[in-house]
Design an enzyme around this catalytic site. Structure first.
Site, PDB file in Angstrom:
ATOM      1  N   ASP A  30       0.821  -1.207   0.000  1.00 30.71           N
ATOM      2  CA  ASP A  30       0.000   0.000   0.000  1.00 30.71           C
ATOM      3  C   ASP A  30       0.857   1.260   0.000  1.00 30.71           C
ATOM      4  O   ASP A  30       0.646   2.172  -0.804  1.00 30.71           O
ATOM      5  CB  ASP A  30      -0.925   0.007   1.222  1.00 30.71           C
ATOM      6  N   GLU A 286       1.101  -6.316  -4.937  1.00 29.83           N
ATOM      7  CA  GLU A 286       0.710  -5.461  -6.058  1.00 29.83           C
ATOM      8  C   GLU A 286       1.866  -4.636  -6.607  1.00 29.83           C
ATOM      9  O   GLU A 286       2.092  -4.595  -7.813  1.00 29.83           O
ATOM     10  CB  GLU A 286      -0.427  -4.522  -5.646  1.00 29.83           C
TER      11      GLU A 286
END
Length: 390
Positions: A30, A286
């Site tokens: 994140d 990610e």
């Protein structure tokens, strides 16, 4: 300087002011994504950005120049501010990005609602290739206080918000890979001596029951492999396979045809170069997943596991798009390896099949990279959305 004052001073000189909020969960994905986005918005879009993060210590791991105890500091043009539970009175930005469904402070939302000209409120979602993403991208959600929030989805198709990619990234990567000495020089800077003739593989993953079978296969292959493992969660599994004492940065262990080097946890630009230096990259989450695609080299993705196996839909959706254009044997080999890896199953057979199709899969990785790089990047798409909204 008092909390937030530095951020206010920085924003004051810009016409458009952005606030990005990031809540660090249990990994660096994140904060990695939001930090890259914030830097790019400042460097390429000429806007001011405050990045609010609830774990500045985690931010300092990927930005070593940062002070992990500072309430507000400027790093690479971005005002990085500590997001404390006790929220200070803060004038909201013109654009407010709520990253990955974190919840904005109630006092901040109230300040947004009190502004005469309401800010653009964007909920930046996780990256996914699932079909429903395009239909939800850009949809508004009216809030009870009169504010309107929009869902913004990154994605792999033209009808989504695009992918995070700096404007010069691909040219810089291609130049690095074209320089025969760049990769070896970079690795020596990390304390790793490249082994002549060895295939270079990087490994950055979550704990994985499939790892021993893969390491077994690498250790008995005809050609030598040098495995580069940055500090992280997978290191304990590597240590268990080796049957060694605790691994530390700088350690080098050899088993058969496999040499394992332990690297330090590096900041983002160095991690990019690690991916560029390798012939194959095993990545996770990610941020590293996307950066491996920009490396233009074959990869193996360890997706973040979700409750009730929800991550399998996301994994399969990406595979459906990524394997387009491959021959049936190459496609089947890649899919089998990714599913074995993410399912914690033995990769002995699927890795062997992957090797048989390695040449085609290597060419395909660069082709996929250039295809995705031809589309509008995420930062540009966000700014275009804001300009169209005005």
């Amino acid at each position: 300087m008092s909390r937030g004052k530095l951020g206010h001073q920085l924003l004051a000189v810009y016409a458009v002011k952005w606030d990005i909020f990031c809540s660090v969960v249990d990994n660096f994905g994140d904060i990695g994504v939001t930090w890259r986005l914030a830097k790019q918005l400042v460097a390429e879009q000429d806007v001011a950005v405050r990045l609010w993060v609830d774990d500045v210590g985690a931010f300092a791991r990927i930005c070593p120049a940062a002070d992990p105890y500072a309430d507000c500091q400027v790093q690479q043009g971005v005002a990085v501010c500590a997001w404390h539970a006790q929220w200070p009175a803060t004038e909201p930005g013109d654009v407010v990005v709520e990253a990955f469904a974190c919840h904005l402070p109630q006092a901040y939302v109230a300040a947004m609602a009190a502004r005469e000209r309401k800010p653009l409120w964007l909920n930046l979602e996780y990256l996914s290739a699932e079909d429903w993403v395009a239909g939800c991208h850009g949809l508004p959600s009216m809030q009870s206080n009169g504010l309107q929030k929009y869902f913004f989805f990154p994605g792999f198709s033209p009808d989504t918000g695009g992918l995070l990619r700096e404007s010069n990234l691909i040219a810089e990567r291609q130049g690095f890979q074209a320089d025969r000495d760049a990769g070896s020089g970079f690795l020596r800077g990390l304390g790793v001596e490249p082994v002549a003739g060895s295939r270079l593989i990087s490994l950055f993953a979550y704990e994985n029951a499939a790892l021993p079978s893969w390491l077994d296969a690498l250790s008995v292959m005809q050609h030598a492999t040098q495995l580069l493992v940055p500090e992280g969660r997978i290191l304990a599994d590597v240590q268990a396979w080796l049957g060694s004492d605790a691994l530390k940065v700088g350690d080098c262990q050899v088993r058969g045809q496999l040499q394992i080097n332990v690297l330090p946890f590096v900041e983002q630009s160095q991690y990019d170069r690690l991916l560029w230096s390798c012939d194959f990259n095993a990545v996770r989450g990610e941020d590293s997943f996307l950066r491996a695609q920009w490396a233009g080299r074959p990869m193996l993705w360890h997706i973040y596991p979700q409750e009730e196996g929800a991550h399998w839909d996301k994994l399969n959706a990406f595979l459906e798009g990524y394997t387009q254009g491959l021959s049936a044997p190459a496609r089947d080999a890649l899919v089998a390896l990714w599913r074995d890896w993410n399912g914690g199953q033995s990769t002995s057979k699927s890795w062997s099949l992957w090797q048989e199709n390695a040449e085609e899969l290597t060419v395909h990785a660069e082709k996929w990279c250039l295809e995705q790089a031809s589309r509008t990047d995420l930062a540009t798409a966000l700014v275009q959305f804001q300009q169209n909204w005005l």
